[in-house]
Design a protein around this motif. Structure first.
Motif, short mmCIF file in Angstrom:
data_model
loop_
_atom_site.label_atom_id
_atom_site.label_comp_id
_atom_site.label_asym_id
_atom_site.label_seq_id
_atom_site.Cartn_x
_atom_site.Cartn_y
_atom_site.Cartn_z
N ARG A 48 0.86 -1.26 0.09
CA ARG A 48 -0.06 -0.16 0.03
C ARG A 48 1.06 1.24 -0.04
O ARG A 48 0.80 2.16 -0.82
N ALA A 49 1.84 1.31 0.88
CA ALA A 49 2.79 2.28 0.88
C ALA A 49 3.67 2.53 -0.30
O ALA A 49 3.58 3.70 -0.75
N TYR A 51 2.39 1.55 -3.38
CA TYR A 51 1.32 2.11 -4.30
C TYR A 51 1.01 3.64 -4.17
O TYR A 51 1.12 4.30 -4.93
N GLU A 52 1.20 4.07 -2.84
CA GLU A 52 0.75 5.36 -2.66
C GLU A 52 2.14 6.35 -3.01
O GLU A 52 1.87 7.46 -3.64
N LYS A 53 3.08 5.69 -2.74
CA LYS A 53 4.49 6.45 -3.25
C LYS A 53 4.52 6.55 -4.75
O LYS A 53 4.73 7.61 -5.19
N MET A 55 1.92 6.66 -6.83
CA MET A 55 0.74 7.48 -7.28
C MET A 55 1.40 9.06 -7.17
O MET A 55 1.23 9.75 -8.06
N LEU A 56 1.96 9.25 -5.99
CA LEU A 56 2.33 10.66 -5.84
C LEU A 56 3.59 10.90 -6.74
O LEU A 56 3.37 12.02 -7.41
N ASP A 161 -6.48 6.39 -11.24
CA ASP A 161 -5.06 5.99 -10.58
C ASP A 161 -4.54 5.00 -11.74
O ASP A 161 -3.24 5.09 -12.44
N THR A 228 2.36 -2.00 -9.84
CA THR A 228 1.72 -1.33 -8.52
C THR A 228 0.17 -1.18 -8.96
O THR A 228 -0.60 -1.33 -8.07
#
Length: 252
Positions: A48-49, A51-53, A55-56, A161, A228
């Motif tokens: 999850r981390a 994936y979020e990284k 996307m940012l 996304d 991701t």
């Protein structure tokens, strides 16, 4: 049957030992299960981390590229429109006055269009097919090389996304081709099966050695990004023949 006291003692002792062994086994299994749950939870948190990284980072890169595009448009396009409008309106001729008003209205439309690109609204509105067509058209307009785009895909709805990641990967593939490949043609195709979407980006340029570690980091980044969102990247390249990158994205 009569048991001797000694036999009864051993039977009871055996029962107690067996019960202790069973209890110990159950406790060990529970602990192992909990450890596995913790490992799975940690793995999910890491995914999850990541994936979020990703996307940012993707959003920042697209915004940076958008700002660069807007800066160029302001200088090359909007600036010229306003300069022409100024020259036209300085003339007392009534026809020039009407033309000046038309140019100003055109400039207002351009500003509105650019303002939408300052955030990611344009990503929500544009389809993947239209985006690819637009990118290839820009390459041809620059006079870089010829392009081809083929698809048998119906208009598809993608999560924002997933669309962001695909857009950024396609942009990166095209940028790498223009920087390094020296092709005469860039070819992109889309194919849709029941359970997956396939995007192929191919060129007839110089090609390269896929085992060359100096080129591995960029490829690793592209692979990490597609993974991701549950996809897969397949690369093939032959020196002197060209390069092909295939993106496979499963549908839920």
């Amino acid at each position: 049957m009569n048991y001797e006291p000694t036999q009864i003692f051993f039977i009871v002792l055996s029962g107690i030992v067996l019960m202790l062994l069973m209890s110990g086994f159950i406790i060990v299994m529970v602990l192992l299960h909990r450890q596995q749950q913790l490992r799975n939870r940690q793995k999910m948190d890491n995914l999850r981390a990541e994936y979020e990284k990703t996307m940012l980072k993707v959003e920042k890169e697209i915004q940076d590229q958008t700002l660069s595009f807007i800066g160029q448009e302001l200088h090359d396009n909007l600036g010229q429109i306003l300069s022409l409008a100024k020259l036209t309106l300085n003339s007392p001729d009534e026809e020039n006055y009407s033309e000046g008003k038309r140019l100003i209205n055109h400039a207002i439309k351009e500003v509105r269009s650019l303002s939408k690109r300052l955030n990611l609204d344009w990503v929500k509105e544009v389809s993947l097919l239209d985006f690819i067509s637009g990118e290839l058209q820009k390459i041809e307009n620059f006079g870089f090389c010829k392009t081809q785009f083929e698809t048998d895909v119906e208009p598809i709805e993608l999560d924002l996304d997933k669309k962001l990641v695909l857009i950024r990967i396609i942009q990166e593939c095209l940028n790498n081709i223009m920087k390094h490949a020296e092709p005469s043609v860039i070819y992109i195709s889309l194919a849709q099966k029941k359970d997956s979407l396939s995007i192929t980006v191919k060129d007839d340029g110089k090609g390269f050695d896929v085992d060359d570690k100096s080129k591995g980091m960029g490829l690793h980044n592209l692979k990490s990004r597609i993974e991701t969102i549950g996809g897969k990247l397949i690369l093939s390249s032959i020196i002197g023949i060209g390069t092909e990158i295939k993106l496979l994205l499963p549908f839920e």
